[in-house]
Enzyme design. Structure first.
Site, PDB file in Angstrom:
ATOM      1  N   LYS A 148       0.848  -1.201   0.000  1.00 32.39           N
ATOM      2  CA  LYS A 148       0.000   0.000   0.000  1.00 32.39           C
ATOM      3  C   LYS A 148       0.882   1.250   0.000  1.00 32.39           C
ATOM      4  O   LYS A 148       0.660   2.187  -0.763  1.00 32.39           O
ATOM      5  CB  LYS A 148      -0.919   0.013   1.226  1.00 32.39           C
ATOM      6  CG  LYS A 148      -2.104  -0.913   1.084  1.00 32.39           C
ATOM      7  CD  LYS A 148      -2.869  -1.114   2.380  1.00 32.39           C
ATOM      8  CE  LYS A 148      -3.947  -2.180   2.185  1.00 32.39           C
ATOM      9  NZ  LYS A 148      -4.580  -2.642   3.408  1.00 32.39           N
ATOM     10  N   ASP A 202     -11.274   3.057   4.099  1.00 34.50           N
ATOM     11  CA  ASP A 202     -11.705   1.656   4.007  1.00 34.50           C
ATOM     12  C   ASP A 202     -13.232   1.562   3.943  1.00 34.50           C
ATOM     13  O   ASP A 202     -13.783   0.512   3.609  1.00 34.50           O
ATOM     14  CB  ASP A 202     -11.218   0.876   5.244  1.00 34.50           C
ATOM     15  CG  ASP A 202     -10.115  -0.111   4.906  1.00 34.50           C
ATOM     16  OD1 ASP A 202      -9.927  -0.414   3.712  1.00 34.50           O
ATOM     17  OD2 ASP A 202      -9.440  -0.579   5.844  1.00 34.50           O
ATOM     18  N   GLN A 236      -4.952  -1.229   9.631  1.00 34.72           N
ATOM     19  CA  GLN A 236      -4.884  -2.571   9.054  1.00 34.72           C
ATOM     20  C   GLN A 236      -5.535  -3.587   9.987  1.00 34.72           C
ATOM     21  O   GLN A 236      -5.193  -3.677  11.159  1.00 34.72           O
ATOM     22  CB  GLN A 236      -3.410  -2.937   8.787  1.00 34.72           C
ATOM     23  CG  GLN A 236      -3.207  -4.257   8.084  1.00 34.72           C
ATOM     24  CD  GLN A 236      -3.744  -4.255   6.655  1.00 34.72           C
ATOM     25  OE1 GLN A 236      -3.542  -3.316   5.888  1.00 34.72           O
ATOM     26  NE2 GLN A 236      -4.447  -5.317   6.284  1.00 34.72           N
TER      27      GLN A 236
END
Ligand code: NAD
Length: 300
Positions: free
Chosen positions: A54, A121, A98
């Protein structure tokens, strides 16, 4: 094999290219650099790999990338305090924590402490509610990637029968909302669905997000249907040598490709789209934060 193969790797590269062009324009015309902060707690090897790629791709499209690596025993208070700092930081437009988090941390609490406008997200309860009511939101990256590929292949999805297999909060449910938003007739199938094969056979569009290797065979697929395989499953591959493994999806690729009109491969289908959509979401968040037009074609 008759199906058109939807090349997610190439599609994702195109999306990243579009993001990079927008980023260059933001810098040149407005002096703004979109910033993405990724928070990793602990040392889960798979998470470390995701976070590294990422960060690399964030930099490649010209954005600012910030990584916060915290010890596995970090307290909830310390993690919340870091998220609060990032919420307040005007150079950061996207925040991603994460998952999974270590057991002692409350995932819902942590995710819901992110500023919803920076929740790239799309897991914050406000964004879930906004998506569910058809309002502007941050959309979870994997389903957004699937939607982009479907729109690209079909043009309009209006009136199509779509079956989503899997009802998780990160893939199945938001995918169903997005398909509904594009006027599909949507069925969500799951582990308790009766006659799953018959349900799937009715679909013009099948999105499989289950996590069971090659579960859906070709004779579940309506001829000409589009198959989007989200599953990523590692299985033994003795034919490649002792101890070797390979990745497969939730659909049995060879038999599904014989009947489908189009299909995404695993690997190289949905997977690469997820990070591309994370970058697209960061760009969208940055544009919104600065009162600028959203990038066309990169949002739901
Ligand atoms: P999950 O375990 O949270 O959800 C799986 C869903 O499948 C559940 O809702 C369950 O009801 C359903 N299910 C389980 N067994 C079933 C059965 N026999 N028949 C029908 N439905 C059944 O999983 P998830 O997080 O949604 O992920 C699903 C898959 O997608 C996994 O393989 C995961 O690795 C993959 N994934 C890929 C990406 C990507 O970037 N490509 C992103 C997220 C998840």
């Amino acid at each position: 094999m008759s199906a058109t193969v939807i090349d997610g790797k190439a599609f994702a590269a195109k999306v990243r290219g579009q993001v990079a062009e927008h980023v260059a324009r933001l810098k040149e015309e407005h002096g703004i650099t979109p910033g993405l902060a990724v928070v990793l707690v602990g040392e889960d090897p798979a998470s470390q790999v995701y976070v590294r790629s990422k960060g690399k791709m964030t930099v490649e499209v010209g954005m600012k990338s910030v990584e916060h690596k915290l010890d596995a025993d970090t307290s909830e208070a310390d993690l919340l305090s870091l998220i609060n700092e990032l919420n307040e930081d005007a150079t950061i437009h996207g925040i991603l924590v994460q998952l999974p988090l270590p057991d002692h941390l409350n995932e819902d609490l942590v995710i819901n402490s992110i500023d919803p406008a920076k929740d790239v997200d799309g897991f914050h309860i406000s964004n879930v509610g906004l998506l569910g009511t058809g309002q502007k939101s941050m959309v979870p990256c994997t389903p957004l990637g699937c939607l982009m590929m479907l729109r690209d292949h079909h043009g309009s999805l209006s009136g199509l029968d779509a079956v989503v297999i899997g009802r998780s909060n990160i893939v199945g449910k938001p995918m169903a909302q997005l398909l509904l938003g594009d006027s599909c007739t949507v069925t969500i199938a799951h582990s308790r669905t009766k006659d799953l094969a018959d349900v799937v056979r009715r679909a013009d569009v099948v999105v499989a997000a289950v996590g069971r290797p090659e579960m859906a065979p070709g004779d579940w697929i309506k001829p000409g249907a589009t198959v989007i395989d989200v599953g990523i499953n590692r299985i033994d591959a003795p034919e490649r040598g002792e101890g070797k493994t390979r990745l497969v999806g939730d659909c049995h690729y060879e038999s599904c490709a014989e009947v489908a009109g189009a299909i995404t491969p695993v690997p190289g289908g949905v997977g690469p789209m997820t990070i591309a959509c994370l970058l697209a979401n960061t760009l969208t968040a940055c544009s919104r934060a600065n009162g600028l037009a959203e990038p066309e074609g990169l949002t739901a």
